[in-house]
Design an enzyme around this catalytic site. Structure first.
Site, PDB file in Angstrom:
ATOM      1  N   ARG A  35      43.223  70.256   9.927  1.00 29.95           N
ATOM      2  CA  ARG A  35      43.813  69.256  10.817  1.00 29.95           C
ATOM      3  C   ARG A  35      44.027  67.932  10.094  1.00 29.95           C
ATOM      4  O   ARG A  35      44.991  67.226  10.361  1.00 29.95           O
ATOM      5  CB  ARG A  35      42.919  69.055  12.045  1.00 29.95           C
ATOM      6  N   LEU A  70      35.449  79.379   9.948  1.00 32.28           N
ATOM      7  CA  LEU A  70      35.623  78.593  11.168  1.00 32.28           C
ATOM      8  C   LEU A  70      34.432  78.761  12.095  1.00 32.28           C
ATOM      9  O   LEU A  70      33.868  79.846  12.200  1.00 32.28           O
ATOM     10  CB  LEU A  70      36.886  79.043  11.906  1.00 32.28           C
ATOM     11  N   TYR A 122      27.008  83.408  22.468  1.00 34.61           N
ATOM     12  CA  TYR A 122      27.334  83.144  21.067  1.00 34.61           C
ATOM     13  C   TYR A 122      27.385  84.447  20.271  1.00 34.61           C
ATOM     14  O   TYR A 122      28.370  84.714  19.562  1.00 34.61           O
ATOM     15  CB  TYR A 122      26.297  82.190  20.464  1.00 34.61           C
ATOM     16  N   LYS A 126      30.744  86.398  18.532  1.00 35.59           N
ATOM     17  CA  LYS A 126      30.829  86.804  17.125  1.00 35.59           C
ATOM     18  C   LYS A 126      31.024  88.318  17.014  1.00 35.59           C
ATOM     19  O   LYS A 126      31.801  88.803  16.174  1.00 35.59           O
ATOM     20  CB  LYS A 126      29.558  86.386  16.387  1.00 35.59           C
ATOM     21  N   ARG A 157      23.666  68.171  15.090  1.00 32.75           N
ATOM     22  CA  ARG A 157      23.396  69.400  15.824  1.00 32.75           C
ATOM     23  C   ARG A 157      21.878  69.484  15.992  1.00 32.75           C
ATOM     24  O   ARG A 157      21.191  70.191  15.254  1.00 32.75           O
ATOM     25  CB  ARG A 157      23.914  70.624  15.065  1.00 32.75           C
TER      26      ARG A 157
END
Length: 210
Positions: A35, A70, A122, A126, A157
């Protein structure tokens, strides 16, 4: 000379993959869509596409192998739906486009416990990505499944940081698969898998990277 596409080149693992790839003379060209612009390099192509509408006909999809690092968190994404788009839909769409342009190898930074039937959102996300990637017909697909990842993300985090600190303290008592995995080690395994492009589906467990 191998041409690589790196997804997630600004993240913790992705930065290390990018650095290692540009230092490896076997890699002739690196394509890293982001980005925001990356520092320039003679062997780096850094497009800034609209990630919500990836250009299907862009020439930079023509690579030998893809490395996907990612990933986000639900808190950062803002919702489960947004998280799913980043951690499932985007890696899968990029895999489809690269495969359509001739890519033969895909190496994914997945996660310990990835399982499409998991009750944990989560892990299920995956696992669903791993499952769906296997339907695309890549001659070589490598699923790298680290547990806690060690390194400086450059962002907060708290839960992960607490987990890493606790795991480091308990390291001598923990089984290998639950120890912190350095980001550089994950990047190394991703890069080598992409370059080797061994035929079939391969899983690199967390304990193999500690």
């Amino acid at each position: 000379m191998t041409k690589l596409l790196i997804l997630g080149a600004t993240g913790l693992v992705g930065r290390s993959v990018l650095s290692q790839a540009l230092a490896d003379r076997v890699v002739g060209r690196v394509v890293a869509p982001t980005r925001k612009p990356l520092p320039p390099h003679a062997r780096l192509l850094n497009p800034q596409p609209d990630f919500e509408r990836l250009p299907a006909d862009a020439d930079w999809w023509k690579v030998d192998a893809v490395i996907c690092a990612l990933g986000t968190t639900i808190a950062k994404a803002g919702s489960r739906e947004a998280f799913y788009r980043v951690d499932h839909d985007l890696p899968l769409r990029a895999a489809e486009l690269a495969r359509a342009h001739g890519a033969r190898a895909y190496a994914l930074n997945s996660a310990l416990g990835a399982d499409p039937l998991s009750r944990v959102f989560y892990s299920r996300t995956k696992g669903e990505l791993e499952r769906d990637l296997q339907k695309l017909g890549y001659p070589s697909l490598t699923l790298v499944r680290p547990g806690l990842i060690g390194g400086d993300r450059g962002e907060s985090r708290p839960a992960e940081q607490i987990g890493v600190a606790l795991s480091q303290w308990l390291r001598p008592l923990l089984p290998l698969r639950y120890r912190v995995v350095p980001a550089e080690s994950i990047a190394h395994h991703l890069l080598q898998a992409a370059l080797a492009a061994r035929h079939g589906v391969h899983v690199v467990p967390s304990e193999a990277m500690v």
